[in-house]
Design a protein around this motif. Structure first.
Motif, PDB file in Angstrom:
ATOM      1  N   MET A   1       0.844  -1.192   0.000  1.00 37.31           N
ATOM      2  CA  MET A   1       0.000   0.000   0.000  1.00 37.31           C
ATOM      3  C   MET A   1       0.881   1.244   0.000  1.00 37.31           C
ATOM      4  O   MET A   1       2.033   1.217   0.412  1.00 37.31           O
ATOM      5  N   ARG A   2       0.306   2.368  -0.459  1.00 37.69           N
ATOM      6  CA  ARG A   2       1.034   3.634  -0.454  1.00 37.69           C
ATOM      7  C   ARG A   2       0.862   4.345   0.883  1.00 37.69           C
ATOM      8  O   ARG A   2      -0.229   4.332   1.476  1.00 37.69           O
ATOM      9  N   ALA A   3       1.940   4.943   1.352  1.00 39.21           N
ATOM     10  CA  ALA A   3       1.906   5.700   2.597  1.00 39.21           C
ATOM     11  C   ALA A   3       2.887   6.863   2.499  1.00 39.21           C
ATOM     12  O   ALA A   3       3.926   6.760   1.847  1.00 39.21           O
ATOM     13  N   VAL A   4       2.540   7.961   3.137  1.00 35.67           N
ATOM     14  CA  VAL A   4       3.448   9.099   3.262  1.00 35.67           C
ATOM     15  C   VAL A   4       4.093   9.020   4.635  1.00 35.67           C
ATOM     16  O   VAL A   4       3.398   8.865   5.651  1.00 35.67           O
ATOM     17  N   ALA A  22       0.548  -3.614   4.604  1.00 37.06           N
ATOM     18  CA  ALA A  22      -0.583  -3.252   5.454  1.00 37.06           C
ATOM     19  C   ALA A  22      -0.541  -4.063   6.739  1.00 37.06           C
ATOM     20  O   ALA A  22      -0.277  -5.269   6.726  1.00 37.06           O
ATOM     21  N   ALA A  23      -0.794  -3.411   7.866  1.00 40.05           N
ATOM     22  CA  ALA A  23      -0.837  -4.088   9.162  1.00 40.05           C
ATOM     23  C   ALA A  23      -2.180  -4.787   9.345  1.00 40.05           C
ATOM     24  O   ALA A  23      -3.186  -4.406   8.743  1.00 40.05           O
ATOM     25  N   GLU A  24      -2.197  -5.807  10.166  1.00 41.75           N
ATOM     26  CA  GLU A  24      -3.422  -6.525  10.489  1.00 41.75           C
ATOM     27  C   GLU A  24      -4.000  -5.994  11.801  1.00 41.75           C
ATOM     28  O   GLU A  24      -3.255  -5.708  12.745  1.00 41.75           O
ATOM     29  N   VAL A 104      -4.677   0.989  10.690  1.00 39.84           N
ATOM     30  CA  VAL A 104      -5.260   0.199  11.773  1.00 39.84           C
ATOM     31  C   VAL A 104      -5.437   1.103  12.991  1.00 39.84           C
ATOM     32  O   VAL A 104      -4.498   1.788  13.411  1.00 39.84           O
ATOM     33  N   LEU A 105      -6.658   1.084  13.548  1.00 42.52           N
ATOM     34  CA  LEU A 105      -6.984   1.973  14.657  1.00 42.52           C
ATOM     35  C   LEU A 105      -7.794   1.240  15.721  1.00 42.52           C
ATOM     36  O   LEU A 105      -8.544   0.308  15.415  1.00 42.52           O
ATOM     37  N   PRO A 106      -7.674   1.693  16.984  1.00 42.12           N
ATOM     38  CA  PRO A 106      -8.571   1.168  18.013  1.00 42.12           C
ATOM     39  C   PRO A 106     -10.014   1.553  17.688  1.00 42.12           C
ATOM     40  O   PRO A 106     -10.267   2.617  17.096  1.00 42.12           O
TER      41      PRO A 106
END
Length: 340
Positions: A1-4, A22-24, A104-106
């Motif tokens: 995936m693309r990320a800055v 990408a994180a799980e 990925v977020l809570p």
């Protein structure tokens, strides 16, 4: 995936577009495919080193965003794959913010985005709207939650009504039934404040602001949402109603201020400092719920018709987006991360 990402403090040139795995999501977490990401002043201030040393070796900037839940971890209830959401404080305690395709977020940092709301709206909430909600719900004689009628019979003064937080404060206060007065520095910003829903606009460069506000609210205002206390505190003290609240969320115009003890304590006013990152879980969830309700109810919008012009940049131009915010762009700067 693309990320800055950035790995050192500095100007916007330290931002780099990279490919990352990408994180799980883990327990209590969701993964969001970001469609739009909001850019806030704190993003460039963190990047520039104004908030201290970098908390992580590599950081993806961005607190705010909107998109679609892509995966859920164990023990997640209330959201499912495919749900539309908006985010808040994505990059506060973790290295991965919203300037990337998958984050990925809570669960606590994600809220449902009403079906009728655009992804532009969702990415414009977060920092501005949650800050405004907190400022509007800390009065001694006022409510701790917002809903239609919650601020009825109250007069709210919003300093800097053309800014992102000022705009959110006007829209949310108006939705909750307040009479809204705002101060601006010129006619163009005045038109934006009116579009946001302000009942009265005071151009402090053309009139004596204290006199104008007192003419509109002879008994004083119940609440001030303040962006520039160093410049405006004397005005605020002069127009606040007894037991009113001056909620201060920024230091535009200077870091130092001087208080006259007698002049100030005679107001019986409350000074409420608002720093979004430490308001606590309960305040964040209350804000998320009330803001989502306001959006669903048509009480919050973006674009010129709502006094919040939009400025779109593709993800690969995140540096330009940061520079635009740093230079004081009026309205909301958004990153186009993926197609809606």
């Amino acid at each position: 995936m693309r990320a800055v990402v950035y790995t050192e403090s500095g100007d916007s040139s330290v931002l780099e577009l990279v490919e990352r795995d990408a994180a799980e999501p883990g327990p209590g977490e969701v993964r969001v495919r970001i469609v739009r990401a909001g850019v806030n002043p704190t993003d460039w201030k963190f990047r520039a080193g104004g908030m201290g040393e970098l908390a992580f070796p590599e950081i993806v900037p961005g607190q705010d965003g909107s998109g679609v839940v892509d995966a859920v971890g164990p023990d997640v209830a209330g959201l499912a794959v495919g749900d539309r959401v908006w985010t808040m404080l994505a990059q506060h305690t973790r290295p991965g913010g919203t300037a990337q395709e998958l984050v990925v977020l809570p669960l606590a940092n994600v809220a449902a985005l009403p079906d009728a709301a655009s992804y532009d709206v969702g990415a414009s909430l977060g920092v501005p709207a949650v800050t405004a909600h907190r400022a509007l719900t800390t009065s001694e004689d006022g409510p701790d939650r917002l809903a239609p009628g919650a601020l009825s019979d109250m007069t709210v003064l919003v300093a800097g009504g053309a800014g992102a937080v000022g705009n959110a404060a006007i829209q949310l206060a108006r939705w909750a039934g307040a009479t809204v007065i705002t101060t601006v520095s010129g006619p163009e910003k005045g038109e934006l404040a009116r579009a946001a829903g302000a009942h009265h606009v005071v151009n402090y460069r053309e009139v004596d602001a204290a006199t104008a506000i007192r003419d509109l609210a002879p008994d004083g205002v119940d609440l001030v949402v303040e962006v520039a206390p160093a410049q405006n505190l004397r005005l605020d003290v002069g127009v606040i109603k007894p037991r009113g609240t001056i909620a201060i969320y920024a230091n535009n115009g200077g870091d130092e201020l001087t208080l006259s003890v007698r002049e100030t304590f005679s107001t019986n006013a409350r000074f409420q400092w608002v720093l979004l990152y430490t308001v606590g879980h309960a305040a964040l969830r209350a804000a998320a719920e009330d803001i989502t309700t306001a959006v669903a109810d048509g009480g919050f919008g973006v674009g010129d018709e709502h006094g919040l012009p939009l400025h779109h940049y593709p993800l690969e131009r995140t540096a330009d987006a940061h520079a635009a915010v740093e230079s004081g762009a009026v309205g909301k700067v958004l990153l186009e991360v993926a197609d809606a």
